[in-house]
Design a protein around this motif. Structure first.
Motif, mmCIF file in Angstrom:
data_model
loop_
_atom_site.group_PDB
_atom_site.id
_atom_site.type_symbol
_atom_site.label_atom_id
_atom_site.label_comp_id
_atom_site.label_asym_id
_atom_site.label_seq_id
_atom_site.Cartn_x
_atom_site.Cartn_y
_atom_site.Cartn_z
ATOM 1 N N LYS A 12 0.856 -1.201 0.000
ATOM 2 C CA LYS A 12 0.000 0.000 0.000
ATOM 3 C C LYS A 12 0.884 1.241 0.000
ATOM 4 N N ALA A 13 0.505 2.241 -0.773
ATOM 5 C CA ALA A 13 1.313 3.465 -0.884
ATOM 6 C C ALA A 13 1.300 4.249 0.428
ATOM 7 N N THR A 14 2.414 4.940 0.699
ATOM 8 C CA THR A 14 2.480 5.840 1.851
ATOM 9 C C THR A 14 1.484 6.983 1.649
ATOM 10 N N LYS A 15 1.445 7.490 0.419
ATOM 11 C CA LYS A 15 0.538 8.590 0.056
ATOM 12 C C LYS A 15 0.085 8.393 -1.374
ATOM 13 N N LYS A 16 -1.064 8.985 -1.699
ATOM 14 C CA LYS A 16 -1.584 8.926 -3.060
ATOM 15 C C LYS A 16 -2.072 10.325 -3.422
ATOM 16 N N ARG A 17 -1.828 10.747 -4.638
ATOM 17 C CA ARG A 17 -2.259 12.080 -5.069
ATOM 18 C C ARG A 17 -2.948 11.960 -6.424
ATOM 19 N N LYS A 18 -4.130 12.560 -6.534
ATOM 20 C CA LYS A 18 -4.870 12.518 -7.804
ATOM 21 C C LYS A 18 -4.304 13.567 -8.755
ATOM 22 N N LEU A 19 -3.973 13.137 -9.966
ATOM 23 C CA LEU A 19 -3.462 14.045 -10.994
ATOM 24 C C LEU A 19 -4.115 13.698 -12.327
ATOM 25 N N PHE A 20 -4.104 14.646 -13.242
ATOM 26 C CA PHE A 20 -4.606 14.389 -14.591
ATOM 27 C C PHE A 20 -3.444 14.438 -15.575
ATOM 28 N N ASN A 21 -3.186 13.300 -16.214
ATOM 29 C CA ASN A 21 -2.177 13.247 -17.269
ATOM 30 C C ASN A 21 -2.910 13.461 -18.585
ATOM 31 N N GLY A 22 -2.888 14.703 -19.067
ATOM 32 C CA GLY A 22 -3.760 15.065 -20.183
ATOM 33 C C GLY A 22 -5.191 14.986 -19.674
ATOM 34 N N PHE A 23 -6.015 14.164 -20.337
ATOM 35 C CA PHE A 23 -7.410 14.016 -19.893
ATOM 36 C C PHE A 23 -7.613 12.720 -19.103
ATOM 37 N N ILE A 24 -6.516 12.029 -18.807
ATOM 38 C CA ILE A 24 -6.633 10.755 -18.089
ATOM 39 C C ILE A 24 -6.482 10.994 -16.593
ATOM 40 N N ARG A 25 -7.471 10.536 -15.815
ATOM 41 C CA ARG A 25 -7.370 10.653 -14.358
ATOM 42 C C ARG A 25 -6.407 9.582 -13.870
ATOM 43 N N THR A 26 -5.394 9.992 -13.154
ATOM 44 C CA THR A 26 -4.378 9.068 -12.667
ATOM 45 C C THR A 26 -4.180 9.258 -11.160
ATOM 46 N N ASP A 27 -3.464 8.317 -10.556
ATOM 47 C CA ASP A 27 -3.006 8.470 -9.172
ATOM 48 C C ASP A 27 -1.485 8.443 -9.166
ATOM 49 N N TYR A 28 -0.924 9.282 -8.308
ATOM 50 C CA TYR A 28 0.527 9.308 -8.120
ATOM 51 C C TYR A 28 0.813 8.571 -6.815
ATOM 52 N N TYR A 29 1.264 7.325 -6.932
ATOM 53 C CA TYR A 29 1.519 6.477 -5.762
ATOM 54 C C TYR A 29 2.909 6.790 -5.224
ATOM 55 N N GLN A 30 2.962 7.089 -3.918
ATOM 56 C CA GLN A 30 4.220 7.521 -3.305
ATOM 57 C C GLN A 30 4.597 6.575 -2.169
ATOM 58 N N TYR A 31 5.764 5.964 -2.298
ATOM 59 C CA TYR A 31 6.295 5.062 -1.274
ATOM 60 C C TYR A 31 7.579 5.676 -0.720
ATOM 61 N N PHE A 32 7.557 6.049 0.553
ATOM 62 C CA PHE A 32 8.729 6.705 1.136
ATOM 63 C C PHE A 32 9.714 5.650 1.632
ATOM 64 N N GLY A 33 10.960 5.784 1.197
ATOM 65 C CA GLY A 33 11.994 4.835 1.613
ATOM 66 C C GLY A 33 12.440 5.058 3.051
ATOM 67 N N THR A 34 12.988 4.002 3.643
ATOM 68 C CA THR A 34 13.566 4.093 4.998
ATOM 69 C C THR A 34 15.016 4.508 4.836
ATOM 70 N N LYS A 35 15.288 5.785 5.058
ATOM 71 C CA LYS A 35 16.625 6.312 4.758
ATOM 72 C C LYS A 35 17.694 5.714 5.668
ATOM 73 N N ILE A 36 18.812 5.381 5.074
ATOM 74 C CA ILE A 36 19.967 4.845 5.817
ATOM 75 C C ILE A 36 20.898 5.994 6.162
ATOM 76 N N LYS A 37 21.204 6.171 7.440
ATOM 77 C CA LYS A 37 22.055 7.282 7.862
ATOM 78 C C LYS A 37 23.465 7.092 7.328
ATOM 79 N N GLY A 38 24.091 8.243 7.039
ATOM 80 C CA GLY A 38 25.483 8.222 6.576
ATOM 81 C C GLY A 38 25.614 8.027 5.087
ATOM 82 N N GLU A 39 24.515 7.746 4.421
ATOM 83 C CA GLU A 39 24.567 7.581 2.966
ATOM 84 C C GLU A 39 24.202 8.892 2.286
#
Length: 378
Positions: free
Chosen positions: A351-378
């Motif tokens: 399941k996505a961390t967040k979802k955002r509704k966007l229109f790509n031209g006339f197509i209704r789309t969702d922008y699925y966002q998965y936030f990574g678990t950041k590794i310190k020092g990298e």
């Protein structure tokens, strides 16, 4: 004129992104559906056209008034100071639209607005015969919404998505403005790696490289308002200097674009070269399941096939499963996918961390966002 009211038009769902861009240029904004409105000095016209990555175009608001009859439309239009904007030999085509208004005949509204402006300019310039219309072009629009008429002038010319670097494209290319928005809606910084495994003609990777080196998206093209006498050449020169001064050509980037189609990889490379970014992006022909990720804390941003054509759904679902399998081994990576495929999360396996509704031209789309678990020092 010292100041003007400007309208940066935006695709549905991108208004806040455009508003943030305008604010970063130093102007206070009001956000409405499909547009961002702001008061600014005339020098903002060159700056906004050169710098705005996600706006569709920049318009000058000339006037706004209630109009329920053709007489009201004519007189209120004629009362506006058109001579401040349009030169004596200016060409000024009028387009129009009407929604929920008593004046619903768009061709009639366009003709009335045109006649009102002609009458005003002939009076102001002392012209007895026909207006010459041989000089600079001023594209005007009459937009009626709930009986309120808004008259605007387009400063951009070709839409701002036309950056000037696209020498080739695939079947359904992503608009450059949308590609830039997809990058700007992430937390990506230029010192992180970025991969687009569905790169097509390379738009997301190219826009990311422009953002990464802070290169203005309009640096490689011209704008309609460059020919307007009331915008001094000095403003264009100062804006061009700012573009050059703020570019960070020394910023190293780790950006990869890959696609299953070799022809698209060649087109993407040609587009990157045209944009002056030939050495900054690596292009690879490969399938999603062969994606090789060597670094931590990266970003994957993609606009994969949506599976909307008959018979494509199973193949697209398999691509999403393969992507999910690859990315499960890289939890530090953030994944951002734009798709109209309704069961994306199920096929991707998370399941996505967040979802955002966007229109790509006339197509209704969702922008699925998965936030990574950041590794310190990298």
């Amino acid at each position: 004129m010292q100041n003007v009211t400007l309208i940066a038009t935006a695709a549905m769902g991108l208004e806040s992104v455009v508003a943030n861009e305008v604010k970063q240029l130093g102007y206070d904004v009001t956000v409405e559906n499909g547009k961002v409105i702001f008061e600014a000095p005339i020098s903002a016209i060159p700056r906004c056209n050169l710098w705005l990555r996600t706006a569709d175009r920049v318009r000058v608001l000339v006037g706004k008034f209630k109009a329920t009859t053709f007489d009201e439309l004519f007189e209120s239009t004629k009362a506006l100071p058109w001579e401040d904007y349009i030169s004596e030999d200016g060409m000024f085509p009028v387009t129009g639209k009407s929604l929920n208004s008593k004046l619903y005949s768009v061709p009639d509204c366009q003709a009335i607005v045109k006649k009102a402006i002609v009458d005003r300019l002939k009076l102001k310039y002392g012209i007895a015969t026909k207006m010459p219309e041989t000089g600079a072009t001023y594209k005007l629009e009459i937009a009626l919404l709930k009986d309120v008429a808004t008259l605007t002038m387009d400063t951009s010319g070709a839409g701002l998505h036309k950056r000037g670097y696209r020498v080739g494209q695939g079947e359904a290319p992503l608009k450059e403005t949308m590609a830039a928005a997809l990058v700007m809606l992430t937390n990506w910084k230029p010192d992180y790696p970025l991969i687009d495994p569905f790169c097509g003609s390379g738009t997301i990777a190219i826009e990311a490289a422009l953002i990464g080196q802070n290169i203005a998206p309009g640096f490689n093209r011209e704008f309609a308002s460059q020919d307007w006498k009331w915008i001094r050449n000095k403003y264009w020169e100062e804006a061009a200097e700012e573009v050059e001064d703020k570019a960070n050509y020394d910023q190293k980037l780790d950006i990869i674009g890959s696609d299953i189609d070799y022809n698209l990889i060649k087109i993407a490379n040609d587009n990157a070269i045209e944009a002056g970014l030939g050495d900054l992006i690596s292009w690879k022909q490969m399938q999603v399941r062969d994606l090789f990720i060597r670094n931590e804390n990266g970003y994957l941003i993609g606009n994969p096939p949506y599976g909307q054509r008959l018979g494509d759904e199973d193949a697209v679902a398999e691509i999403y499963r393969e992507l999910g399998n690859v990315m499960r081994s890289h939890p530090s990576w953030s994944v951002y996918i734009l798709t109209a495929f309704e069961n994306f999360e199920k096929q991707f396996g998370k399941k996505a961390t967040k979802k955002r509704k966007l229109f790509n031209g006339f197509i209704r789309t969702d922008y699925y966002q998965y936030f990574g678990t950041k590794i310190k020092g990298e």
